[in-house]
Structures are given as structure tokens and as C-alpha cells.
Design a protein around this motif. Sequence first.
Motif, PDB file in Angstrom:
ATOM      1  N   HIS A  23       0.875  -1.256  -0.037  1.00 52.52           N
ATOM      2  CA  HIS A  23      -0.035   0.007  -0.071  1.00 52.52           C
ATOM      3  C   HIS A  23       0.749   1.237  -0.083  1.00 52.52           C
ATOM      4  CE1 HIS A  23      -2.963   2.810   1.545  1.00 52.52           C
ATOM      5  NE2 HIS A  23      -3.928   2.021   1.095  1.00 52.52           N
ATOM      6  N   TYR A  80     -16.884  -8.982  -0.346  1.00 52.97           N
ATOM      7  CA  TYR A  80     -15.360  -8.564  -0.058  1.00 52.97           C
ATOM      8  C   TYR A  80     -14.988  -7.677  -1.378  1.00 52.97           C
ATOM      9  CZ  TYR A  80     -14.857 -11.892   3.783  1.00 52.97           C
ATOM     10  OH  TYR A  80     -15.212 -12.532   5.255  1.00 52.97           O
ATOM     11  N   ASN A 130      -6.801   1.079  -6.007  1.00 53.22           N
ATOM     12  CA  ASN A 130      -7.948   0.565  -5.271  1.00 53.22           C
ATOM     13  C   ASN A 130      -7.247  -0.776  -4.617  1.00 53.22           C
ATOM     14  OD1 ASN A 130     -10.284  -0.515  -3.937  1.00 53.22           O
ATOM     15  ND2 ASN A 130     -10.886  -1.353  -5.589  1.00 53.22           N
ATOM     16  N   LYS A 144      -7.980  -2.855  -2.225  1.00 56.08           N
ATOM     17  CA  LYS A 144      -8.764  -3.607  -1.554  1.00 56.08           C
ATOM     18  C   LYS A 144      -9.812  -4.504  -2.473  1.00 56.08           C
ATOM     19  CE  LYS A 144     -11.990  -1.607   0.829  1.00 56.08           C
ATOM     20  NZ  LYS A 144     -12.876  -0.439   1.610  1.00 56.08           N
ATOM     21  N   LEU A 177      -8.107  -7.248   2.641  1.00 56.37           N
ATOM     22  CA  LEU A 177      -9.355  -6.946   3.308  1.00 56.37           C
ATOM     23  C   LEU A 177      -9.059  -5.962   4.575  1.00 56.37           C
ATOM     24  CD1 LEU A 177     -11.256 -10.356   3.259  1.00 56.37           C
ATOM     25  CD2 LEU A 177     -11.830  -8.414   1.635  1.00 56.37           C
ATOM     26  N   ASN A 178     -10.027  -5.451   5.294  1.00 55.65           N
ATOM     27  CA  ASN A 178     -10.039  -4.995   6.410  1.00 55.65           C
ATOM     28  C   ASN A 178     -10.688  -5.800   7.383  1.00 55.65           C
ATOM     29  OD1 ASN A 178      -8.881  -1.965   6.196  1.00 55.65           O
ATOM     30  ND2 ASN A 178     -10.425  -1.925   4.835  1.00 55.65           N
ATOM     31  N   PRO A 208      -5.600  -1.491   4.781  1.00 56.44           N
ATOM     32  CA  PRO A 208      -6.239  -3.019   5.058  1.00 56.44           C
ATOM     33  C   PRO A 208      -5.238  -3.926   5.494  1.00 56.44           C
ATOM     34  CG  PRO A 208      -6.944  -2.287   2.890  1.00 56.44           C
ATOM     35  CD  PRO A 208      -6.008  -1.009   3.183  1.00 56.44           C
ATOM     36  N   GLN A 257      -4.328 -10.062   4.190  1.00 61.66           N
ATOM     37  CA  GLN A 257      -4.357 -10.602   2.931  1.00 61.66           C
ATOM     38  C   GLN A 257      -4.558 -11.996   2.656  1.00 61.66           C
ATOM     39  OE1 GLN A 257      -0.750  -9.844   0.481  1.00 61.66           O
ATOM     40  NE2 GLN A 257      -1.267 -10.463  -1.247  1.00 61.66           N
TER      41      GLN A 257
END
Length: 676
Positions: A169, A241, A251, A253, A415-416, A427, A430
Motif C-alpha cells: 500500500h 469482499y 484500489n 482492497k 481486506l480490512n 487494509p 491478505q
Amino acid sequence: MDISFGETCGCKGYSVRSDILSEYGPSMANSCGGGNFVVFMTILEAFIRGRCDLSDPCNRVKPHSEPDYEYDFIVAGGGTAGAVVASRLSENPKWKVLLVEAGGDEPPAAAVPSMIASYWGDPAMDWNYRTEPESNACLGEPEQRCSWTRGKVLGGCSVTNGMMYMRGHKRDYDDWEKSGARGWAWKDVLPFFKVSEDNRQIGTLVSSEFHGSGGYLTTQQFPHQPAIAKDILNAAEEIGYGVTNDLNGDNFKGFTTAQTNNRNGSRMSTATAFLRPASGRSNLHVMLNSTATRVVIDPTTKVVFGLEFMYKGKKKVAKSSKEVILSAGALNSPQLLLLSGIGPKEDLTKLNIPVIHHLPGVGKNLHNHVASFVDFKLNKENATQSLNWATAMEYMLKRTGALSSTGLSQMTGVLNSKYAEPNGNHPDVQMFFSGYLAGCSRTGQLFEPLNTNNEDEKTTISIRPVYLHPKSRGYLTLASKDPTAPPLMYPNYLTEPEDIDVLVESIKMALKFGESKILSEKYGIEADKTPIPECASQGEWGTDAYWRCMVKVATGPENHQVGTCKMGSPQDSLAVVSNELRVFGIKGLRVIDASIMPIVPSGNTAAPTIMIAERGSAFIKNMWNWNKPPIVHDHFSSTDLKRNCGGVRTDTNDVKIDIQTQEREVVDWHKRHVHL
């Protein structure tokens, strides 16, 4: 359609039969456990070695058996980073560069994506490291020691990894800068990600805002995905998801079929991508099977003047007139510093190693991503081998089909969890997948049962959730003065409660795939609820108590070790290198590899390591007043492969690039950002 074991490879000025090239690395014949697998796997390997583009005898580096007396630059370690550094520095024909690598050249079968696991554990290509006993992780392993697969081969872990191209990120790099790595924010590093890339899907899948073309490193999705891959993405949408085309774009996520480092269905290690195009340079010397033992430093002036290494049992010393660069990786670069008398003085004096420079942070800040796993049965599908003669011949003739990918391992998602930052902008989980890998077969027959003792056994797939922001920190130190002895490694996994909390939550998130309508109706997906014996007494399967036990017993360390030569400010007591990657207190020595990362990025570490190598090479060029941009257009095109490799079928739709525009961009970025 007829296909022979070997082809005649037309190299410049000579020809060679590909099927007699047995010197390239160990055999994969026993990679499936020997026994009934050996005959088929041996025959398959003969076909693989017989293909000119896979063996590639024309373009491999020609190793030296004796170093010259002096070089401008010496690079210790020819792995993921070192191959890049040696290639970039040797772009200057006036600089003489020596690359010293402990392993040999990569074997032809390593180029086949589905053979990803064939060399794990092979002592000829794997350091086979094991940590010291852990108190909170790997409790189900012998002596509670975690196993770490690490590449000992030209190209390093880029020869044995899953090829997934993930940068992390943008926040990761902004946090690097905030921690003291001035000039390493996202805006600073993005150009050095892009300059490596030859991304074949710009405009169709990804954006040129985030990706480059014309570099050495081909990046694209594999030519093949198992049929279930699309349904996994549909399931991710169904359970909320989300799906994205590019986790390296804007993006970060959702779930995706990842881009990987492959060209026309074959692995692109950094040795293949960066060194083979440079193999004809007379100023680049490569010593294989040569283990670096220490950096030679004047103890009074603290100026580096060479590298000592072992080759065929004999000690060699090569002199450097400018710099020595350590690119031996997150475990061996700090080991080399310690062997050279650079590190915590109390650790060095215990082993009677003369202290050249007291640097407390060497070997500290060791951390890594840790995973757990969830298995699922597909009750509507019997388990069969994905590797057979049909898929093998499709790969030999077209470089497509099941052998041209890693099965479900090319799927991933970010994901969060409920523990992530409330704004959701960074996030923390993984997920990786596994299954449908065409890696082994006993007979090569279609529909060969995976388990010959139970032909009704159902297909199994796995999801491996990973906590991306681990808080636990460990360290490494020397076991002895013997440079061939592995270091003592103490990862201290899961010693911070947050690491366990997030892993437990991530398991619950992974289990939601078992509730999806599409996977249930089409495949009969069902979570495998067979308990781990060590955890059965801790709680019922599915309870938090059970999961907390499981992550400690069946711990899954990733091969994303970083931090042991931390980059930071001079005021940081644990910092080992400056923001230009120079070792504090020593002149003429840099570390350029994953060990310098202050904090592990939110994803796989291969792409960030290559970026570091690109940036470190730029620092060196600037320091020594050679400011030409990196070469971005001398790699081999598909047309070159056809000409040199016996007419293998390849994709000729090479990306067209504007070289002058890209060179201007690189020069501009160098002017603005290299002077830190």
C-alpha cells in the motif's frame, strides 16, 4: 504433433543442443517424493531441458572461475536484489562489476510456473534455514523451530517464489519516511517500481499511471487460470469482499487474479530478466557457487577495500576501488556485517571478532508476515492430478495450459479486519489460495487420482490468511565465526497479542467463502473441520480458543523476512543504513536488499525488493557521476526468442513503448529525487 527431447539452439556464432545441457541446476525428478513419481517426472524434465527458451543456453551468464584482482564495484549476493544491482551498475561500460553468488545458475524447470515447489528443500538451491525454538509459534514443528525456505541460486528467492507482483500500500512507504527514511515516500518510490516493469496489460487491465512498460521485468497475468478462479471472484463479490483488477493501482482492497512476473508463460526471475540481457557485457563478471565470508575493511580508516569469499574450498579476495554492495538478503546481509566486525560490540566480542564499528541495529528489527490456513473440500469433484501428458505437451508447444500458472496460488485478496484503522484506508489482511497445481504425476494419464489408495477422495483447496502489519519483532545473531554456519534466528512470532487477534479474525473472514452460494451449488464447498490434535483439548473446532491454539501450533511463516539492516536516520539507534543505503560509520559499503526495509510492506516483498535495488543503483550512479537513466529497452523481445530458440511459439504482441519519453521521465525523477 511431434515434439523431440531437444532442439538446436542458434546462438550468435554457434549452435548448441539444448538436451545435453545438464549443468544447469539440480534435477526435479525427486521433487514429488520419489517412488512412483520418478519415471514420469524424469521424462518431463528431459522435455523441459530440451526447450531452447527454457534452458536458454545462448543468454545465460558465463561464470568466471577466478576473479580479477580489482573491480569498481563488488556485489555480494546474486538474488532478487543483487541481480538487479549488478545489471544496472554494469550498464556503464567503464565500470567493472563482480557479482558473487553462493548458489549456481537456475535450472530450466524453475522457469515452468507450476514447478514452483520443485526445489523447496533441495540443499543445492535452498538454504533450508530453521529458526531457534519459538515459544508462541511453530509449536507443531520439530523442536518448535519454524522452517524458512530461502533461495540459494542466481536470482535467489525470485527463482522459487510464487511470482506474484505486489507492491503493498502507498501508506507503507509514507510510513517509511515518517520513521526516518527520508525521501522514501510513495511519490518517491513509484518511479522506481515503474522503471523495472514491462507490463503487458497496460490499458486492458492496469493503468500507466501506476505501471511501466519497456523495462526488464515482464509483468502480466498467467496465461492460464483454473476454472474455479472466476467463481472465487464471483464468490468474493457475493459475500461482500469485492473484486479489483489491480491491487497495485488506486484500489488496494478486494480480490483479484494477480499479475505475476512471467513472460509468455515462463517465470521471470531477476536473473532471467536483468542478468541474461547483460550476459554479453565484458565488464560484468559473475562468480557462482562462491560464498561471501566477510567484507575487507581497514580497521583504522573504516574504508572498505574488498570482499573475501570461498570458491571450491579456497579463499579468494577481490579488491573494490569504489564500493562493496551487500545484497545477500534479510538473513545473510546482517550475517556478513557481523562477520566483518560491524554490529553490536557485545555480540562480536563474545566470538572474538575484532570490532570494526559498533552498530547496535545489525540483526535487530527482524520481522515477517505470518499466516494461518483453512482447508475446504469440494464435494462435487474428485481429486485428480492437474499434471498429465496433455497439459505437459500443451505447455511444450504453446506455453499455455496448467503448467503455465501456479493454479489457485495466483489468486489473492486484501481486506480490512475489525482491527484495521476505522477509516479503512490501510487494509490489514491478505488472503492467498492454493490448489489445482500441476506439479506432480505418477503416470501422466488423464484423470490420474491424487490419492491412488482412495480414488473417491475429493478435491481440496486452501485459503491462507495473513496479517499484513505484524507487531512482533525478533533478531538474529551469529552462531559462530564460521561463515558457513547459519545465523541464529529468533523471529519471536506472535509475541504481541494483536498479531494473534487479527489472525483469528482473518480465519473467520476466510470461512465465509464456504458460505457462498456459487461455490456451494457448483462445487459443494465445505470447510474441513478435522481438528488439529494438539488443539482438540483447547476448544471445539470453530471457537476462538481453538483458532488461538491453531495459529500457534500450525503457524505459517511467509518468506517475507525484512528489517535486519534497517534504513533510518542517524538518530535511530536501530538504524544500520542511511536513506542512500550507506552503512553508518563505514565508507564504501552499502546494503541493498529487503533487509533495509524499516517496516514490512502490506504484501509480497519481491517487487519492493526490486524497487530498492533500482533505487540503490541510482544512488550509486549519482554518487559516482554517471547519471544516464537505466536501460529500459535492451531486453529480448518475443522475436528474439523465436530467432534464438528454435521457433518456439510465443506471443508476438509486444508492448510498444516510447523510449525517449520514458528516458526523459527517468532522468527527470533522478534529478529531483536522487539528491537526498
